[in-house]
Design a protein around this motif. Structure first.
Motif, PDB file in Angstrom:
ATOM      1  N   LYS A  70       0.828  -1.211   0.000  1.00  0.00           N
ATOM      2  CA  LYS A  70       0.000   0.000   0.000  1.00  0.00           C
ATOM      3  C   LYS A  70       0.861   1.260   0.000  1.00  0.00           C
ATOM      4  O   LYS A  70       0.584   2.222  -0.721  1.00  0.00           O
ATOM      5  CB  LYS A  70      -0.919   0.000   1.224  1.00  0.00           C
ATOM      6  N   GLN A  71       1.921   1.244   0.815  1.00  0.00           N
ATOM      7  CA  GLN A  71       2.788   2.416   0.892  1.00  0.00           C
ATOM      8  C   GLN A  71       3.501   2.671  -0.433  1.00  0.00           C
ATOM      9  O   GLN A  71       3.522   3.799  -0.938  1.00  0.00           O
ATOM     10  CB  GLN A  71       3.820   2.233   2.004  1.00  0.00           C
ATOM     11  N   ARG A  72       4.079   1.610  -1.006  1.00  0.00           N
ATOM     12  CA  ARG A  72       4.839   1.790  -2.243  1.00  0.00           C
ATOM     13  C   ARG A  72       3.934   2.137  -3.420  1.00  0.00           C
ATOM     14  O   ARG A  72       4.332   2.861  -4.328  1.00  0.00           O
ATOM     15  CB  ARG A  72       5.663   0.542  -2.536  1.00  0.00           C
ATOM     16  N   PHE A  73       2.705   1.628  -3.429  1.00  0.00           N
ATOM     17  CA  PHE A  73       1.765   2.015  -4.485  1.00  0.00           C
ATOM     18  C   PHE A  73       1.454   3.505  -4.394  1.00  0.00           C
ATOM     19  O   PHE A  73       1.425   4.205  -5.408  1.00  0.00           O
ATOM     20  CB  PHE A  73       0.480   1.200  -4.379  1.00  0.00           C
ATOM     21  N   ARG A  74       1.249   3.982  -3.169  1.00  0.00           N
ATOM     22  CA  ARG A  74       0.985   5.419  -2.986  1.00  0.00           C
ATOM     23  C   ARG A  74       2.183   6.233  -3.439  1.00  0.00           C
ATOM     24  O   ARG A  74       2.022   7.275  -4.085  1.00  0.00           O
ATOM     25  CB  ARG A  74       0.657   5.704  -1.527  1.00  0.00           C
ATOM     26  N   TRP A  75       3.386   5.773  -3.108  1.00  0.00           N
ATOM     27  CA  TRP A  75       4.581   6.500  -3.532  1.00  0.00           C
ATOM     28  C   TRP A  75       4.689   6.559  -5.050  1.00  0.00           C
ATOM     29  O   TRP A  75       4.923   7.625  -5.621  1.00  0.00           O
ATOM     30  CB  TRP A  75       5.822   5.828  -2.961  1.00  0.00           C
ATOM     31  N   ILE A  76       4.538   5.413  -5.704  1.00  0.00           N
ATOM     32  CA  ILE A  76       4.684   5.358  -7.159  1.00  0.00           C
ATOM     33  C   ILE A  76       3.602   6.183  -7.844  1.00  0.00           C
ATOM     34  O   ILE A  76       3.869   6.965  -8.764  1.00  0.00           O
ATOM     35  CB  ILE A  76       4.661   3.903  -7.643  1.00  0.00           C
ATOM     36  N   PHE A  77       2.357   6.011  -7.390  1.00  0.00           N
ATOM     37  CA  PHE A  77       1.248   6.755  -7.991  1.00  0.00           C
ATOM     38  C   PHE A  77       1.426   8.251  -7.746  1.00  0.00           C
ATOM     39  O   PHE A  77       1.253   9.077  -8.652  1.00  0.00           O
ATOM     40  CB  PHE A  77      -0.080   6.284  -7.416  1.00  0.00           C
ATOM     41  N   GLY A  78       1.811   8.614  -6.513  1.00  0.00           N
ATOM     42  CA  GLY A  78       2.021  10.019  -6.196  1.00  0.00           C
ATOM     43  C   GLY A  78       3.179  10.628  -6.965  1.00  0.00           C
ATOM     44  O   GLY A  78       3.106  11.782  -7.408  1.00  0.00           O
ATOM     45  N   ASN A  79       4.257   9.860  -7.127  1.00  0.00           N
ATOM     46  CA  ASN A  79       5.391  10.357  -7.914  1.00  0.00           C
ATOM     47  C   ASN A  79       4.994  10.586  -9.358  1.00  0.00           C
ATOM     48  O   ASN A  79       5.397  11.572  -9.982  1.00  0.00           O
ATOM     49  CB  ASN A  79       6.553   9.369  -7.847  1.00  0.00           C
ATOM     50  N   THR A  80       4.199   9.668  -9.908  1.00  0.00           N
ATOM     51  CA  THR A  80       3.723   9.822 -11.286  1.00  0.00           C
ATOM     52  C   THR A  80       2.882  11.085 -11.419  1.00  0.00           C
ATOM     53  O   THR A  80       3.023  11.851 -12.387  1.00  0.00           O
ATOM     54  CB  THR A  80       2.904   8.593 -11.700  1.00  0.00           C
ATOM     55  N   GLN A  81       2.005  11.331 -10.452  1.00  0.00           N
ATOM     56  CA  GLN A  81       1.195  12.553 -10.461  1.00  0.00           C
ATOM     57  C   GLN A  81       2.089  13.794 -10.420  1.00  0.00           C
ATOM     58  O   GLN A  81       1.837  14.777 -11.131  1.00  0.00           O
ATOM     59  CB  GLN A  81       0.261  12.569  -9.249  1.00  0.00           C
ATOM     60  N   THR A  82       3.135  13.738  -9.590  1.00  0.00           N
ATOM     61  CA  THR A  82       4.019  14.894  -9.431  1.00  0.00           C
ATOM     62  C   THR A  82       4.838  15.145 -10.692  1.00  0.00           C
ATOM     63  O   THR A  82       5.019  16.299 -11.103  1.00  0.00           O
ATOM     64  CB  THR A  82       4.956  14.678  -8.231  1.00  0.00           C
ATOM     65  N   PHE A  83       5.326  14.071 -11.313  1.00  0.00           N
ATOM     66  CA  PHE A  83       6.043  14.241 -12.580  1.00  0.00           C
ATOM     67  C   PHE A  83       5.149  14.935 -13.605  1.00  0.00           C
ATOM     68  O   PHE A  83       5.601  15.826 -14.327  1.00  0.00           O
ATOM     69  CB  PHE A  83       6.489  12.881 -13.117  1.00  0.00           C
ATOM     70  N   TRP A  84       3.902  14.524 -13.670  1.00  0.00           N
ATOM     71  CA  TRP A  84       2.977  15.114 -14.651  1.00  0.00           C
ATOM     72  C   TRP A  84       2.668  16.572 -14.304  1.00  0.00           C
ATOM     73  O   TRP A  84       2.645  17.447 -15.177  1.00  0.00           O
ATOM     74  CB  TRP A  84       1.694  14.302 -14.713  1.00  0.00           C
ATOM     75  N   LYS A  85       2.471  16.843 -13.019  1.00  0.00           N
ATOM     76  CA  LYS A  85       2.141  18.202 -12.585  1.00  0.00           C
ATOM     77  C   LYS A  85       3.280  19.168 -12.912  1.00  0.00           C
ATOM     78  O   LYS A  85       3.040  20.319 -13.305  1.00  0.00           O
ATOM     79  CB  LYS A  85       1.846  18.213 -11.087  1.00  0.00           C
ATOM     80  N   HIS A  86       4.520  18.716 -12.748  1.00  0.00           N
ATOM     81  CA  HIS A  86       5.679  19.588 -12.940  1.00  0.00           C
ATOM     82  C   HIS A  86       6.444  19.242 -14.221  1.00  0.00           C
ATOM     83  O   HIS A  86       7.651  19.468 -14.307  1.00  0.00           O
ATOM     84  CB  HIS A  86       6.618  19.490 -11.738  1.00  0.00           C
ATOM     85  N   ARG A  87       5.756  18.712 -15.194  1.00  0.00           N
ATOM     86  CA  ARG A  87       6.404  18.254 -16.424  1.00  0.00           C
ATOM     87  C   ARG A  87       7.091  19.389 -17.173  1.00  0.00           C
ATOM     88  O   ARG A  87       8.038  19.160 -17.934  1.00  0.00           O
ATOM     89  CB  ARG A  87       5.387  17.565 -17.339  1.00  0.00           C
TER      90      ARG A  87
END
Length: 218
Positions: A70-87
């Motif tokens: 659960k923790q690592r899924f949140r990290w990966i999903f959140g990192n993907t969101q952040t990459f897109w937000k700050h692309r």
């Protein structure tokens, strides 16, 4: 820190000036990786993000596989969101090494497993069917050796115990497949536009503060 390219200030071991947080509007709720999102936002606002190698933090980690997933899924999903937000920071000279190297490399390391894991699995399956077990052994040995060298360098730089190297087989045969699975799961959830919750780690209260020895007066 030397290149002024600190990409993430971990939530468990980070400190921010209140005036800086107020200027950017505080933590954002747009991603599940608030610490990553906040760090990049600070860079965008022109603040310097520094590393303190003497800082010590105590935090709880997952105590079972389900909590870890659960923790690592949140990290990966959140990192993907952040990459897109700050692309728009990627390959921008304005952000120095962060924009020209660190962020592109991080995104590359996220995309490569998604593209090549199926290819590797297909090649391995073909070798198993063909009875080429030596090739498979050489491949796994080479990857473990590479991880060993990388981990050894990190341990030496961080002045940690060499016994940490015993975790490499677990990393290769347990954590790596789990991370690949979570990468695909994150991509599918993002493509479907599904809502992803925080999945907060259940606190166990197992972490205790250990006071540091004070230097004795001469």
């Amino acid at each position: 820190d030397t290149a002024r390219a600190v990409m993430i200030v971990p939530g468990a071991c980070g400190a921010w000036r209140k005036s800086a947080l107020s200027k950017i509007g505080g933590y954002s709720g747009h991603t599940l990786a608030e610490d990553f999102d906040l760090t990049l936002t600070m860079h965008r606002a022109g603040f310097k993000v520094l590393q303190d190698n003497e800082a010590i933090a105590y935090t709880e980690s997952p105590l079972d596989l389900g909590s870890l997933i659960k923790q690592r899924f949140r990290w990966i999903f959140g990192n993907t969101q952040t990459f897109w937000k700050h692309r728009d920071m990627v390959f921008r000279r304005r952000y120095g090494w962060l924009g020209m190297y660190v962020l592109p490399t991080a995104i590359f390391n996220l995309i490569v497993p998604i593209l090549f894991v199926p290819v590797v699995m297909l090649v391995e399956a073909e070798n198993v069917i063909a009875g080429n077990y030596l090739i498979i052994l050489v491949f796994f040995s080479a990857t473990i050796l590479l991880q060993l060298i990388t981990a050894l360098a990190g341990i030496i730089l961080a002045r940690e115990r060499l016994t940490h190297l015993l975790a490499i087989p677990v990393t290769r045969f347990v954590y790596s497949p789990m991370r690949s699975f979570l990468l695909y799961r994150s991509v599918l959830r993002a493509a479907k536009g599904s809502h992803v919750g925080w999945n907060k780690l259940q606190r166990s209260g197992t972490v205790q503060y250990q006071s540091q020895p004070q230097p004795q007066p001469a």
